[in-house]
Design a protein around this motif. Structure first.
Motif, PDB file in Angstrom:
ATOM      1  N   ARG A   1      -9.125  -6.441  10.002  1.00 57.99           N
ATOM      2  CA  ARG A   1      -8.127  -7.432   9.599  1.00 57.99           C
ATOM      3  C   ARG A   1      -7.027  -7.531  10.653  1.00 57.99           C
TER       4      ARG A   1
ATOM      5  N   ASP B   1       2.596 -11.586   6.706  1.00 59.43           N
ATOM      6  CA  ASP B   1       2.288 -10.207   6.333  1.00 59.43           C
ATOM      7  C   ASP B   1       2.926  -9.315   7.403  1.00 59.43           C
ATOM      8  N   TRP B   2       3.057  -8.048   7.100  1.00 63.55           N
ATOM      9  CA  TRP B   2       3.845  -7.139   7.951  1.00 63.55           C
ATOM     10  C   TRP B   2       3.178  -6.935   9.319  1.00 63.55           C
TER      11      TRP B   2
ATOM     12  N   ARG C   1      -9.514  -4.367  -0.996  1.00 58.03           N
ATOM     13  CA  ARG C   1      -8.356  -4.691  -1.834  1.00 58.03           C
ATOM     14  C   ARG C   1      -8.694  -5.632  -2.976  1.00 58.03           C
TER      15      ARG C   1
ATOM     16  N   LEU D   1       6.231  -8.871  -3.692  1.00 61.07           N
ATOM     17  CA  LEU D   1       5.083  -9.171  -2.824  1.00 61.07           C
ATOM     18  C   LEU D   1       3.784  -9.114  -3.631  1.00 61.07           C
TER      19      LEU D   1
ATOM     20  N   VAL E   1      10.773  -2.732   1.706  1.00 61.77           N
ATOM     21  CA  VAL E   1       9.781  -2.791   2.791  1.00 61.77           C
ATOM     22  C   VAL E   1      10.068  -3.975   3.705  1.00 61.77           C
TER      23      VAL E   1
ATOM     24  N   TYR F   1      -3.271 -11.331   7.833  1.00 61.55           N
ATOM     25  CA  TYR F   1      -3.499 -10.703   9.137  1.00 61.55           C
ATOM     26  C   TYR F   1      -4.637 -11.366   9.910  1.00 61.55           C
TER      27      TYR F   1
ATOM     28  N   GLU G   1      -6.248  -0.125   1.062  1.00 61.45           N
ATOM     29  CA  GLU G   1      -5.829  -0.868   2.242  1.00 61.45           C
ATOM     30  C   GLU G   1      -6.232  -0.142   3.525  1.00 61.45           C
TER      31      GLU G   1
ATOM     32  N   MET H   1       2.461 -15.451   1.343  1.00 64.15           N
ATOM     33  CA  MET H   1       2.325 -14.565   2.508  1.00 64.15           C
ATOM     34  C   MET H   1       1.075 -14.949   3.288  1.00 64.15           C
TER      35      MET H   1
ATOM     36  N   SER I   1      -0.583  -0.499  -0.054  1.00 63.01           N
ATOM     37  CA  SER I   1       0.713  -1.087  -0.397  1.00 63.01           C
ATOM     38  C   SER I   1       0.731  -1.632  -1.824  1.00 63.01           C
TER      39      SER I   1
ATOM     40  N   LYS J   1      -0.322 -13.793  -2.152  1.00 69.52           N
ATOM     41  CA  LYS J   1      -0.856 -13.351  -0.860  1.00 69.52           C
ATOM     42  C   LYS J   1      -2.347 -13.113  -0.962  1.00 69.52           C
ATOM     43  N   HIS J   2      -3.116 -13.050   0.133  1.00 67.25           N
ATOM     44  CA  HIS J   2      -2.715 -13.292   1.515  1.00 67.25           C
ATOM     45  C   HIS J   2      -3.433 -14.558   1.928  1.00 67.25           C
TER      46      HIS J   2
ATOM     47  N   ARG K   1       6.816  -0.659  -5.692  1.00 65.99           N
ATOM     48  CA  ARG K   1       6.344   0.416  -4.799  1.00 65.99           C
ATOM     49  C   ARG K   1       7.532   1.250  -4.309  1.00 65.99           C
TER      50      ARG K   1
ATOM     51  N   ASP L   1       6.857  -4.622  -2.302  1.00 64.94           N
ATOM     52  CA  ASP L   1       5.574  -4.564  -2.987  1.00 64.94           C
ATOM     53  C   ASP L   1       5.817  -4.090  -4.411  1.00 64.94           C
TER      54      ASP L   1
HETATM   55  C1  NOJ Z   1       0.710  -5.136   4.352  1.00 64.31           C
HETATM   56  C2  NOJ Z   1      -0.044  -5.657   3.179  1.00 64.31           C
HETATM   57  O1  NOJ Z   1      -1.191  -6.355   3.616  1.00 64.31           O
HETATM   58  C3  NOJ Z   1       0.797  -6.557   2.286  1.00 64.31           C
HETATM   59  O2  NOJ Z   1       0.051  -6.890   1.146  1.00 64.31           O
HETATM   60  C4  NOJ Z   1       2.080  -5.882   1.930  1.00 64.31           C
HETATM   61  O3  NOJ Z   1       2.832  -6.692   1.074  1.00 64.31           O
HETATM   62  C5  NOJ Z   1       2.825  -5.557   3.185  1.00 64.31           C
HETATM   63  N1  NOJ Z   1       2.017  -4.668   4.015  1.00 64.31           N
HETATM   64  C6  NOJ Z   1       4.169  -4.918   2.932  1.00 64.31           C
HETATM   65  O4  NOJ Z   1       3.998  -3.618   2.499  1.00 64.31           O
END
Ligand code: NOJ
Length: 816
Positions: A144, A224-225, A100, A86, A21, A192, A463, A189, A403, A133-134, A43, A37
């Motif tokens: 978010r 974060d992405w 989450r 992650l 990812v 958002y 999520e 991480m 995720s 995270k986060h 994942r 993840d």
């Molecule tokens: C967004 C998620 O908030 C984060 O927890 C995850 O690691 C990333 N996407 C990557 O998939």
């Protein structure tokens, strides 16, 4: 490394431009890194284990299991070629309905900090970088991200801002992160959302200040992405790596770092020293984990399951035709199903057990007939992985969605596990799958007068990018899904022995049936992962004596958690503002302070035996510890910094190399032209390149134990079992401070196995941080003292839950 190489390792190659990812660019001999993840397994991969979710692990209150799960996660990640896992997640402290929460470890920072720390230890012990995270206060899904909110029709300008004061920040939200740093976590991480109206990935106070300076974090901060909202500002605020590498949105191919970072360094907007620091943090972490020897490259693809697939999956140009052989179908599961089963059983919380309904007997004591109700008893009829990222709640709920989810390789459903177990006693077993066909349900519930009825109900969340049955990540309320209340009540109205099994992401409202006399037992199984059935059977038939405890409070109504514990579903501003007005009074601290009776208190859980806690003692380990922790004496600030090449190259050397094929949307460090611009960058007025004075707080002093507490735990029942001895402290009432304190806070726990008639001693060490509060004026942890500068007066209570039976002692007052 050249400038381009340094930039390349700080920036992702773009969404779906690599096996994982997140994928960084390569730099000479330094490999591309795979970031994958998630917190409960690998994942988007085949032949992996689906571990129990964070909330389930938290329910075990067992550090050893937390660490063993981390180790197993690390082994699978490593065997699949993942460099950075992650996870673990720190969420769930604040909003019971937050989407989450299940990824995290419950609502108490001490418990979460222990779980996070042990997970990090386990994962990193296998050489995989953990990414906690986060950071920070990513407590709800709604709003978010501004774009996600806009897509739902809200006129947002920016993402939600979680507004949190300095004390709650330290004592509640950042606490578990501090423990992760203490355990040597390699990466963090950033989130958002905004925190105090500054985005998580460009919040200098949090990244440069709290994380790197105060907590002494030496690893790297990854976004974060698509959480990054700026280039130079983020880098100066402390962001070290941008993921997945694109800019404002996935696959836009317009990076904030990459070529933009190259330009920013060349034109003087970002000091070269800062780029060196970013690269050094990433490379050093890689060496720290030992990834320079014997480390597998990713042997799976997140994007295709065929042996071969597009190397540049995210592009739309000719590059898509270039194939790579990625999937090697490495089966990395080892014997981890046994650990999953153990954790899921140990984390199961027995909430009600009238007349010792459970465990089921065997042989001549076996139940004559069992009738199982509810779609949640059997696996998803469409297939266990039929909903991507588990974005549905059909069949047994083993994980939440998003995720943090994992594809199943096997799934043990409750119905199949119960039927094979029941068969050995020739117990009759029937099943009604429907949740609402009462023409079937009612006659079956009253069919055999002496049957045991088992009702499976659930509550899901996940999520924010997926919406399931009207829940946009966060839950809309704490009600059971699929009309679960009605199902339980209907079955119980006809069946005298009704056992309720709940699969849930967190607290659910049970008021409609919990006191019903025919509801004889209630088991909260949380999210067990792949071993839902096997672990349940272990507890039902008493092979495992339940010892799970609630890692949060179950209230009688959602309102009881307080106004500050409610998800903000409707924006109150075009930049939604969420004021954490409850300060340090979250979860049980709120119930205790306002005298609200919960349905089941934090820390609660029954078993098949009983315990007695007595003889609490306290020993002083450090005389006169001083009101404040020692200031830092280490020489980190004066030791020679590693000096890297400090001359800027000619921009011409950074222009996209001739002859190199350019893949559309792929993120490169190269410039399109040698003109990089110049002139002063508009730094904020307070920006300075002179290092700030060190934060006052010394981390090692904070973790020094000051008091040692012991208690005796006696098994007063007729079977062996495990007690979770929980240490709650109450701060002295006469501390000379204007701050108030929650009536009690968790500061220790031990899971102790005690045989029949046996007694064991539980020992707890209380560190300076455990015994201090955060003084916002002094910007420091501080021990509470009375007006004569004497220290002591804490009540130390060891109990079975936050409100349960136990014993206590009071610490003597001494000169601080
Ligand atoms: C967004 C998620 O908030 C984060 O927890 C995850 O690691 C990333 N996407 C990557 O998939």
């Amino acid at each position: 490394m050249s400038l381009a190489e340094k930039v390349n390792i700080t920036t992702g190659t773009g969404w779906r431009m690599g096996a994982c990812v997140g994928n960084t660019g390569q730099a000479g001999g330094f490999p591309a890194l795979c970031l994958q993840d998630g917190p409960m397994g690998v994942r988007f991969a085949d032949a992996v284990t689906v571990f129990p979710a964070g909330v389930t692990v938290a329910g075990t209150w067992d550090r050893e299991l937390m660490q063993r799960r981390g180790k197993a996660l690390g082994r699978e990640m490593r065997a699949k070629g993942v460099n950075v896992m992650l996870g673990p997640s720190v969420v769930g402290g604040k909003f019971p309905a937050g989407g989450r929460g299940w990824e995290g470890f419950g609502s108490d920072p001490y418990l979460a900090g222990q779980a996070v720390g042990r997970t990090v230890r386990g994962v990193q012990g296998e050489g995989v970088v953990a990414c906690v995270k986060h950071f920070l206060a990513n407590e709800q899904e709604t709003f978010r991200q501004a774009a996600e909110g806009r897509a739902q029709g809200w006129p947002l300008i920016e993402a939600l801002s979680a507004n949190v004061g300095g004390r709650a920040l330290r004592e509640i939200y950042a606490w578990p992160f501090q423990d992760a740093v203490r355990e040597g976590v390699g990466s963090v991480m950033c989130s958002y959302n905004q925190i105090n109206n500054s985005y998580g990935c460009q919040n200098s106070y949090l990244l440069n200040g709290v994380l790197k300076e105060e907590f002494e974090f030496q690893g790297f901060v990854v976004s974060d992405w698509i959480a990054q909202r700026s280039g130079v500002a983020s880098v100066l605020a402390g962001l070290d790596m941008s993921m997945p590498g694109d800019g404002d949105s996935f696959s836009d191919g317009a990076p904030f770092l990459g070529s933009s970072l190259t330009r920013a360094v060349l034109n003087g907007s970002v000091p070269l020293e800062r780029l060196d620091d970013m690269a050094l943090r990433i490379v050093a972490t890689w060496y720290q984990m030992g990834q320079d020897t014997n480390y597998t490259a990713p042997n799976f693809s997140s994007w295709f399951r065929t042996p071969q697939g597009p190397r540049y999956f995210g592009t739309d140009d000719e590059g898509k035709k270039e194939l790579e052989g990625r999937n090697q179908y490495a089966d990395v599961r080892e014997e981890h199903h046994e650990l999953v089963r153990e954790i899921a059983a140990e984390g199961m919380v027995l909430l009600k057990n009238g007349d010792a309904t459970l465990p089921f007997g065997t042989g001549k004591d076996a139940r004559k007939a069992i009738v199982v109700f509810g779609s949640g008893a059997a696996g998803n009829p469409m297939g266990m992985n039929s909903c991507g990222d588990r974005g549905c709640n059909i069949g047994t709920l083993g994980q939440g969605w998003g995720s943090g989810s994992v594809d199943y390789s096997t799934f043990s459903s409750p119905l199949s596990a119960i039927s094979s177990r029941a068969e050995s006693d020739r117990t009759m077993l029937e099943y009604v799958q429907s949740d609402d066909d009462y023409n079937l349900i009612l006659p079956m519930a009253s069919k055999t007068p002496n049957s045991t009825c088992m009702v499976f109900v659930s509550s899901d969340s996940g999520e924010g990018y997926l919406s399931v049955e009207g829940h946009k990540g966060d839950r809309n309320d704490l009600k059971l899904w699929h009309n679960g209340d009605k199902l339980v009540r209907s079955v119980a109205s006809a069946c005298k022995d009704t056992i309720v099994i709940i699969h849930s992401v967190g607290a659910v409202d049970m008021e409609a049936w919990i006191e019903h006399p025919n509801v004889t037992a209630v088991l909260l199984a949380h999210l067990p992962g792949q071993e839902a059935g096997s672990s349940l059977v272990d507890v039902l038939w008493g092979d495992v004596n339940p010892s799970g405890r609630l890692p949060y409070t179950i209230a009688k109504s959602l309102e009881d958690y307080g106004p500050a514990a409610q998800v903000l579903y409707t924006p109150n501003h075009r930049i939604p503002q969420q004021d954490f007005t409850d300060g340090v009074y979250t979860d049980y601290r709120h119930f205790d302070a306002y005298n609200i009776t919960p349905r089941f208190e934090f820390g609660f859980g029954l078993g098949y035996t009983t315990f007695n806690i007595s003889d609490v003692t306290v020993e002083t380990l450090v005389e006169s510890p001083g009101e404040f922790p020692a200031e830092r004496t280490d020489s980190a600030n004066t030791t020679t910094r590693i000096t890297l090449n400090s001359t800027l190259p000619d921009p011409q050397d950074l222009v996209f190399p001739q002859g190199l094929r350019r893949i559309q949307k792929y993120i490169y460090p190269w410039l399109s032209s040698a003109s990089v611009g110049s002139g002063p960058y508009p730094y904020p007025a307070s920006y300075s390149t002179t290092p700030r004075p060190r934060a006052k707080v010394s981390q090692s002093t904070l973790y020094e134990p000051l008091l040692r507490v012991t208690a005796r735990i006696r098994n007063t029942g007729s079977v062996a079992g495990k007690s979770v001895a929980q240490l709650y402290i109450s701060f002295p009432a006469n501390a000379a401070t204007a701050e108030t304190f929650p009536p009690r806070v968790l500061r220790g726990f031990e899971k102790v196995a005690v045989g029949v008639n046996g007694t064991e001693v539980a020992t707890f060490d209380l560190t300076r941080r455990d015994l201090s509060y955060w003084d916002e004026n002094e910007n420091s942890w501080r021990l509470p003292v009375d007006k004569d500068a004497r220290w002591g007066g804490y009540t130390l209570r060891v109990a079975e839950s936050s409100r349960g039976a136990g014993a206590e002692t009071v610490v003597e007052w001494v000169d601080v």
